[in-house]
Scaffold this motif. Structure first.
Motif, short mmCIF file in Angstrom:
data_model
loop_
_atom_site.label_atom_id
_atom_site.label_comp_id
_atom_site.label_asym_id
_atom_site.label_seq_id
_atom_site.Cartn_x
_atom_site.Cartn_y
_atom_site.Cartn_z
N LEU A 35 -8.29 1.48 -5.75
CA LEU A 35 -7.82 2.20 -6.93
C LEU A 35 -6.56 3.01 -6.60
N ILE A 36 -6.44 3.43 -5.36
CA ILE A 36 -5.32 4.21 -4.85
C ILE A 36 -5.39 5.66 -5.32
N SER A 37 -5.49 5.87 -6.64
CA SER A 37 -5.45 7.21 -7.20
C SER A 37 -6.30 7.29 -8.47
N THR A 38 -6.66 8.51 -8.85
CA THR A 38 -7.34 8.73 -10.13
C THR A 38 -6.32 8.90 -11.25
N SER A 39 -5.04 8.84 -10.92
CA SER A 39 -3.97 8.91 -11.90
C SER A 39 -3.40 7.51 -12.08
N GLU A 40 -3.47 7.00 -13.31
CA GLU A 40 -2.93 5.66 -13.56
C GLU A 40 -1.43 5.60 -13.28
N GLU A 41 -0.72 6.65 -13.62
CA GLU A 41 0.73 6.68 -13.39
C GLU A 41 1.05 6.63 -11.90
N TYR A 42 0.38 7.45 -11.12
CA TYR A 42 0.61 7.46 -9.67
C TYR A 42 0.23 6.11 -9.07
N ARG A 43 -0.88 5.56 -9.51
CA ARG A 43 -1.34 4.25 -9.03
C ARG A 43 -0.30 3.18 -9.32
N ARG A 44 0.22 3.19 -10.54
CA ARG A 44 1.21 2.19 -10.94
C ARG A 44 2.46 2.28 -10.08
N LYS A 45 2.94 3.50 -9.86
CA LYS A 45 4.16 3.69 -9.06
C LYS A 45 3.95 3.28 -7.60
N THR A 46 2.80 3.58 -7.06
CA THR A 46 2.54 3.36 -5.64
C THR A 46 2.27 1.89 -5.32
N ALA A 47 1.62 1.18 -6.22
CA ALA A 47 1.19 -0.19 -5.94
C ALA A 47 2.35 -1.18 -5.83
N GLY A 48 3.36 -1.02 -6.66
CA GLY A 48 4.49 -1.94 -6.59
C GLY A 48 4.30 -3.24 -7.36
N ILE A 49 3.13 -3.43 -7.98
CA ILE A 49 2.89 -4.59 -8.85
C ILE A 49 2.23 -4.09 -10.13
N LYS A 50 2.23 -4.93 -11.16
CA LYS A 50 1.60 -4.54 -12.42
C LYS A 50 0.08 -4.60 -12.25
N LEU A 51 -0.59 -3.48 -12.56
CA LEU A 51 -2.03 -3.35 -12.36
C LEU A 51 -2.78 -3.25 -13.67
N ALA A 52 -4.04 -3.66 -13.64
CA ALA A 52 -4.91 -3.50 -14.79
C ALA A 52 -5.11 -2.01 -15.06
N SER A 53 -5.25 -1.67 -16.33
CA SER A 53 -5.49 -0.27 -16.70
C SER A 53 -6.91 0.13 -16.29
N PHE A 54 -7.14 1.44 -16.23
CA PHE A 54 -8.49 1.93 -15.93
C PHE A 54 -9.47 1.43 -16.98
N ASN A 55 -9.04 1.39 -18.25
CA ASN A 55 -9.92 0.93 -19.31
C ASN A 55 -10.28 -0.54 -19.12
N THR A 56 -9.31 -1.36 -18.71
CA THR A 56 -9.59 -2.78 -18.44
C THR A 56 -10.60 -2.91 -17.31
N ILE A 57 -10.40 -2.14 -16.25
CA ILE A 57 -11.33 -2.20 -15.11
C ILE A 57 -12.72 -1.77 -15.55
N LYS A 58 -12.80 -0.72 -16.36
CA LYS A 58 -14.10 -0.25 -16.87
C LYS A 58 -14.78 -1.37 -17.67
N ASN A 59 -14.03 -2.02 -18.54
CA ASN A 59 -14.60 -3.10 -19.37
C ASN A 59 -15.05 -4.29 -18.52
N GLU A 60 -14.24 -4.66 -17.54
CA GLU A 60 -14.59 -5.80 -16.68
C GLU A 60 -15.80 -5.47 -15.79
N SER A 61 -15.89 -4.23 -15.33
CA SER A 61 -17.06 -3.86 -14.52
C SER A 61 -18.32 -3.85 -15.38
N ALA A 62 -18.20 -3.47 -16.65
CA ALA A 62 -19.35 -3.49 -17.55
C ALA A 62 -19.86 -4.93 -17.71
N LYS A 63 -18.94 -5.88 -17.83
CA LYS A 63 -19.33 -7.30 -17.92
C LYS A 63 -20.05 -7.72 -16.64
#
Length: 169
Positions: A35-63
């Motif tokens: 996850l890198i960070s609990t901040s989506e903005e910080y995570r996005r900047k640090t990762a260097g690639i386009k990442l799934a949103s926290f909401n997307t991850i929450k929905n996919e984990s529910a599935k």
């Protein structure tokens, strides 16, 4: 299975395929989300690639947990730097302690990190965050604390592979 969970349909299909495999497999599959960070903005900047949103991850984990009710909790790996914002409310909103456990990783300096002015979090901040996570009901693993060898030789994820590729090219 470790991933940063890139954005797009392909990662979702791969996750569904792994879930389908897990349903009939006799051993547990352990997922680790960097996850890198609990901040989506910080995570996005640090990762260097386009990442799934926290909401997307929450929905996919529910599935995932609907398909496999007895599945192991997903490990969420958080990078501990002095500039990495920590938002317990965002963590609880998207990543319930019922389905996720936390893997804290002190930052190991790398070229990419130095370029972004990253500095390792203090031991005090590390312990404070670890305690607050436990108080909110999370299982917290601190087995990922870098060893003195990892710190001395700056051995973070993918660094060894990248160094090898640089040597042979």
């Amino acid at each position: 299975v470790s991933t940063v969970f890139p954005d797009g349909e392909k990662p979702k299909r791969i996750l569904a395929s792994i879930a389908d495999f897990q349903r009939d497999y006799f051993e547990d599959v352990q997922l680790q989300l960097s996850l890198i960070s609990t901040s989506e903005e910080y995570r996005r900047k640090t990762a260097g690639i386009k990442l799934a949103s926290f909401n997307t991850i929450k929905n996919e984990s529910a599935k995932w947990f609907k398909m496999i009710p007895s599945a192991r909790k997903w490990n969420i790996s958080l990078m501990m730097t002095d500039s990495n914002p920590f938002d317990m409310e965002a963590l609880k909103k998207y990543f319930s302690p019922e389905f996720f456990r936390i893997r804290l990783r002190l930052y190991v300096p790398t070229k990419n990190g130095k370029d972004k002015d990253l500095v390792c979090a203090s031991k005090y901040d590390y312990e404070r965050i670890k305690d607050s996570l436990r108080n909110f009901g999370y299982d917290v693993g601190d087995w990922a604390v870098p060893t003195p060898v990892e710190q001395r030789f700056k051995l973070a994820s993918n660094v060894t592979r990248r160094r090898y590729l640089e040597m042979i090219s």
